[in-house]
Design a protein around this motif. Structure first.
Motif, PDB file in Angstrom:
ATOM      1  N   HIS A 149       0.833  -1.203   0.000  1.00  0.00           N
ATOM      2  CA  HIS A 149       0.000   0.000   0.000  1.00  0.00           C
ATOM      3  C   HIS A 149       0.869   1.255   0.000  1.00  0.00           C
ATOM      4  N   ILE A 150       1.923   1.239   0.799  1.00  0.00           N
ATOM      5  CA  ILE A 150       2.806   2.391   0.879  1.00  0.00           C
ATOM      6  C   ILE A 150       3.473   2.658  -0.467  1.00  0.00           C
ATOM      7  N   ASP A 151       3.679   1.600  -1.260  1.00  0.00           N
ATOM      8  CA  ASP A 151       4.287   1.768  -2.581  1.00  0.00           C
ATOM      9  C   ASP A 151       3.412   2.611  -3.504  1.00  0.00           C
ATOM     10  N   GLU A 152       2.127   2.775  -3.168  1.00  0.00           N
ATOM     11  CA  GLU A 152       1.205   3.495  -4.036  1.00  0.00           C
ATOM     12  C   GLU A 152       1.309   5.012  -3.891  1.00  0.00           C
ATOM     13  N   ILE A 153       2.201   5.498  -3.069  1.00  0.00           N
ATOM     14  CA  ILE A 153       2.349   6.943  -2.911  1.00  0.00           C
ATOM     15  C   ILE A 153       2.725   7.565  -4.250  1.00  0.00           C
ATOM     16  N   LYS A 154       2.109   8.702  -4.586  1.00  0.00           N
ATOM     17  CA  LYS A 154       2.255   9.285  -5.928  1.00  0.00           C
ATOM     18  C   LYS A 154       2.780  10.716  -5.843  1.00  0.00           C
ATOM     19  N   GLY A 155       3.608  11.063  -6.816  1.00  0.00           N
ATOM     20  CA  GLY A 155       4.094  12.429  -6.934  1.00  0.00           C
ATOM     21  C   GLY A 155       3.187  13.239  -7.844  1.00  0.00           C
ATOM     22  N   VAL A 156       2.624  14.328  -7.315  1.00  0.00           N
ATOM     23  CA  VAL A 156       1.651  15.129  -8.054  1.00  0.00           C
ATOM     24  C   VAL A 156       2.055  16.601  -8.014  1.00  0.00           C
ATOM     25  N   TYR A 157       2.004  17.256  -9.168  1.00  0.00           N
ATOM     26  CA  TYR A 157       2.147  18.703  -9.211  1.00  0.00           C
ATOM     27  C   TYR A 157       0.758  19.317  -9.008  1.00  0.00           C
ATOM     28  N   VAL A 158       0.585  20.004  -7.878  1.00  0.00           N
ATOM     29  CA  VAL A 158      -0.717  20.602  -7.537  1.00  0.00           C
ATOM     30  C   VAL A 158      -0.776  22.019  -8.090  1.00  0.00           C
ATOM     31  N   PRO A 159      -1.875  22.389  -8.775  1.00  0.00           N
ATOM     32  CA  PRO A 159      -2.000  23.749  -9.314  1.00  0.00           C
ATOM     33  C   PRO A 159      -2.187  24.770  -8.191  1.00  0.00           C
ATOM     34  N   VAL A 160      -1.457  25.862  -8.290  1.00  0.00           N
ATOM     35  CA  VAL A 160      -1.489  26.903  -7.269  1.00  0.00           C
ATOM     36  C   VAL A 160      -1.505  28.265  -7.962  1.00  0.00           C
ATOM     37  N   TRP A 161      -2.312  29.169  -7.445  1.00  0.00           N
ATOM     38  CA  TRP A 161      -2.303  30.559  -7.908  1.00  0.00           C
ATOM     39  C   TRP A 161      -1.448  31.372  -6.945  1.00  0.00           C
ATOM     40  N   LEU A 162      -0.507  32.140  -7.484  1.00  0.00           N
ATOM     41  CA  LEU A 162       0.387  32.962  -6.676  1.00  0.00           C
ATOM     42  C   LEU A 162       0.034  34.431  -6.885  1.00  0.00           C
ATOM     43  N   PHE A 163      -0.206  35.135  -5.804  1.00  0.00           N
ATOM     44  CA  PHE A 163      -0.653  36.524  -5.866  1.00  0.00           C
ATOM     45  C   PHE A 163       0.431  37.465  -5.365  1.00  0.00           C
ATOM     46  N   ASP A 164       0.720  38.507  -6.167  1.00  0.00           N
ATOM     47  CA  ASP A 164       1.673  39.562  -5.810  1.00  0.00           C
ATOM     48  C   ASP A 164       0.923  40.885  -5.716  1.00  0.00           C
ATOM     49  N   ALA A 165       1.245  41.690  -4.708  1.00  0.00           N
ATOM     50  CA  ALA A 165       0.606  43.002  -4.586  1.00  0.00           C
ATOM     51  C   ALA A 165       1.307  43.813  -3.508  1.00  0.00           C
ATOM     52  N   SER A 288      -5.858  48.848   0.642  1.00  0.00           N
ATOM     53  CA  SER A 288      -5.952  49.027  -0.810  1.00  0.00           C
ATOM     54  C   SER A 288      -4.762  48.349  -1.459  1.00  0.00           C
ATOM     55  N   LEU A 289      -5.030  47.609  -2.519  1.00  0.00           N
ATOM     56  CA  LEU A 289      -3.964  46.903  -3.225  1.00  0.00           C
ATOM     57  C   LEU A 289      -3.521  47.685  -4.450  1.00  0.00           C
ATOM     58  N   LYS A 290      -2.211  47.652  -4.709  1.00  0.00           N
ATOM     59  CA  LYS A 290      -1.654  48.257  -5.927  1.00  0.00           C
ATOM     60  C   LYS A 290      -0.862  47.187  -6.668  1.00  0.00           C
ATOM     61  N   GLY A 291      -1.029  47.164  -7.982  1.00  0.00           N
ATOM     62  CA  GLY A 291      -0.258  46.247  -8.812  1.00  0.00           C
ATOM     63  C   GLY A 291      -0.551  44.797  -8.552  1.00  0.00           C
ATOM     64  N   GLY A 292      -1.790  44.472  -8.170  1.00  0.00           N
ATOM     65  CA  GLY A 292      -2.131  43.091  -7.862  1.00  0.00           C
ATOM     66  C   GLY A 292      -2.144  42.209  -9.101  1.00  0.00           C
ATOM     67  N   LYS A 293      -1.310  41.160  -9.106  1.00  0.00           N
ATOM     68  CA  LYS A 293      -1.246  40.232 -10.232  1.00  0.00           C
ATOM     69  C   LYS A 293      -1.246  38.793  -9.730  1.00  0.00           C
ATOM     70  N   ALA A 294      -1.785  37.905 -10.547  1.00  0.00           N
ATOM     71  CA  ALA A 294      -1.810  36.481 -10.209  1.00  0.00           C
ATOM     72  C   ALA A 294      -1.003  35.694 -11.227  1.00  0.00           C
ATOM     73  N   LYS A 295      -0.243  34.710 -10.738  1.00  0.00           N
ATOM     74  CA  LYS A 295       0.517  33.812 -11.595  1.00  0.00           C
ATOM     75  C   LYS A 295       0.032  32.378 -11.356  1.00  0.00           C
ATOM     76  N   TYR A 296       0.232  31.545 -12.364  1.00  0.00           N
ATOM     77  CA  TYR A 296      -0.165  30.137 -12.275  1.00  0.00           C
ATOM     78  C   TYR A 296       1.085  29.290 -12.108  1.00  0.00           C
ATOM     79  N   ALA A 297       1.105  28.477 -11.055  1.00  0.00           N
ATOM     80  CA  ALA A 297       2.288  27.667 -10.759  1.00  0.00           C
ATOM     81  C   ALA A 297       1.880  26.233 -10.457  1.00  0.00           C
ATOM     82  N   LEU A 298       2.843  25.333 -10.506  1.00  0.00           N
ATOM     83  CA  LEU A 298       2.671  23.942 -10.096  1.00  0.00           C
ATOM     84  C   LEU A 298       3.629  23.656  -8.947  1.00  0.00           C
ATOM     85  N   TYR A 299       3.074  23.135  -7.835  1.00  0.00           N
ATOM     86  CA  TYR A 299       3.876  22.836  -6.642  1.00  0.00           C
ATOM     87  C   TYR A 299       3.947  21.323  -6.433  1.00  0.00           C
ATOM     88  N   PRO A 300       5.119  20.804  -6.029  1.00  0.00           N
ATOM     89  CA  PRO A 300       5.311  19.349  -5.919  1.00  0.00           C
ATOM     90  C   PRO A 300       4.803  18.789  -4.586  1.00  0.00           C
TER      91      PRO A 300
END
Length: 359
Positions: A149-165, A288-300
């Motif tokens: 069962h332990i052998d079934e552990i899987k490596g997954v890149y999880v989608p994450v949104w990263l916010f800068d502001a 108040s936020l200035k220059g707020g931007k979102a990026k799309y990333a994959l985290y392990p």
């Protein structure tokens, strides 16, 4: 009839009255006194306070011709998850619910990730971390200890949104100082009230918000922090040997959580600067936020899912730092046997003591 300005006591909220003796505004309830000009300034600040302004630019990147060649999509018929990988890596079960997945075709239809944090810990490291996590747990169900069962552990890149502001904030606090003294007859308590203002800016970079409905937000946040400085420009080569989840929570849908994380941190930072008072509470404020931007990333993330007695248990490890989390159940049958054994030992000990004491 002319309008009469009413002032409320900043200390207790009672209606203030002008005291001719002191030439100040005085509260008949708590006896606090205030200068008229100070109250005007205080009221102007409260009246001119603004609502939070936390808006974002969530535009993303599209794939270029040829970039998705060799990428495949597997679909889970149970939880609806869509798992992406390269053509050399097959997926038999869903990393989120362990149900079978089926090939659904070539990859298409979502934004291209801006960056990716590559795995730094391999599968053996994840298995070792899990073994260490369950080591010595005598009441753990056997399925959690089974090596297959332990052998079934899987490596997954999880989608994450990263916010800068950059967050510009203005906060007003109601603060109080308490001074106690006594003489031969009485104990005295002197209370002084203050209006404390704080203004400033806080720069936020890479505030993460989980972009997968299948990955519990609490679980993803529990294996933070990820070091965003370790992120590199996305290339499909990093997916070789791993799975990647397609985001099903958009950047726009993630804004509320991002705003909440930024707001909580900003308020904590500002509150930490209010010192020298016995008590204080936030009375008003805005961000108040200035220059707020979102990026799309994959985290392990390394994932292992187990269902036991109708309950789902998920273990996760940060694939960059090695941080490991996961709840463990107790086998009630094993616990009963353990309790009976302990009771038997306790009875034997008591019986032995009785014999020695001649009872």
């Amino acid at each position: 009839m002319p309008n009469v300005m009413e002032y409320k006591c900043p200390a207790c909220g009672g209606k203030l009255e002008f005291d001719s003796n002191s030439q100040k505004m005085k509260c008949p309830f708590c006896d606090s006194e205030f200068e008229v000009e100070s109250l005007k300034e205080y009221d102007n600040i409260l009246e001119n306070s603004k609502e939070d302004d936390m808006s974002w630019d969530t535009a993303g990147n599209d794939w270029k011709d040829g970039e998705t060649e060799g990428m495949r999509v597997y679909t889970c018929k149970s939880c609806g998850g869509e798992i992406i990988t390269d053509s050399t890596t097959s997926a038999a079960t869903c990393p989120y619910c362990d149900n079978p997945v089926v090939m659904s075709g070539n990859f298409s239809g979502i934004l291209k990730p801006d960056c990716i944090i590559p795995f730094k810990f391999d599968k053996n490291a994840a298995k070792n971390a899990l073994n260490k996590h369950i080591e010595g747990r005598k009441l753990l169900p056997k399925v959690f200890k089974d090596q297959n069962h332990i052998d079934e552990i899987k490596g997954v890149y999880v989608p994450v949104w990263l916010f800068d502001a950059e967050a510009d904030a203005r906060m007003i606090y109601k603060a109080e100082k308490i001074r106690r003294r006594s003489d031969n007859n009485f104990n005295y308590v002197e209370r002084s009230f203050y209006s404390v203002r704080r203004e400033g800016a806080v720069v936020f970079e890479n505030v993460p918000v989980d972009g997968s409905k299948k990955m519990a937000d609490e679980l993803m946040e529990s294996i933070e922090p990820f070091d965003a400085n370790g992120a590199v420009a996305f290339q499909t080569a990093y997916l070789s040997g791993y799975l990647a989840d397609k985001y099903d929570v958009s950047a726009e849908e993630s804004i509320e959580r991002a705003n909440q994380r930024i707001k909580n941190t900003t308020e904590q930072l500002f509150a930490s600067t209010v010192q020298g008072y016995d008590t204080f509470n936030k009375e008003n404020g805005n961000i108040s936020l200035k220059g707020g931007k979102a990026k799309y990333a994959l985290y392990p993330v390394w994932l292992l899912n187990t269902t036991w007695n109708g309950n789902k248990y998920t273990f996760a490890m940060n694939g960059q730092t090695g941080k490991f989390v996961g709840d463990l159940p107790v086998d009630s049958g094993a616990a009963f046997k353990w309790f009976i054994g302990i009771s038997a030992v306790a009875t034997a000990v008591c019986f032995g003591l009785s014999m020695l004491l001649g009872l």
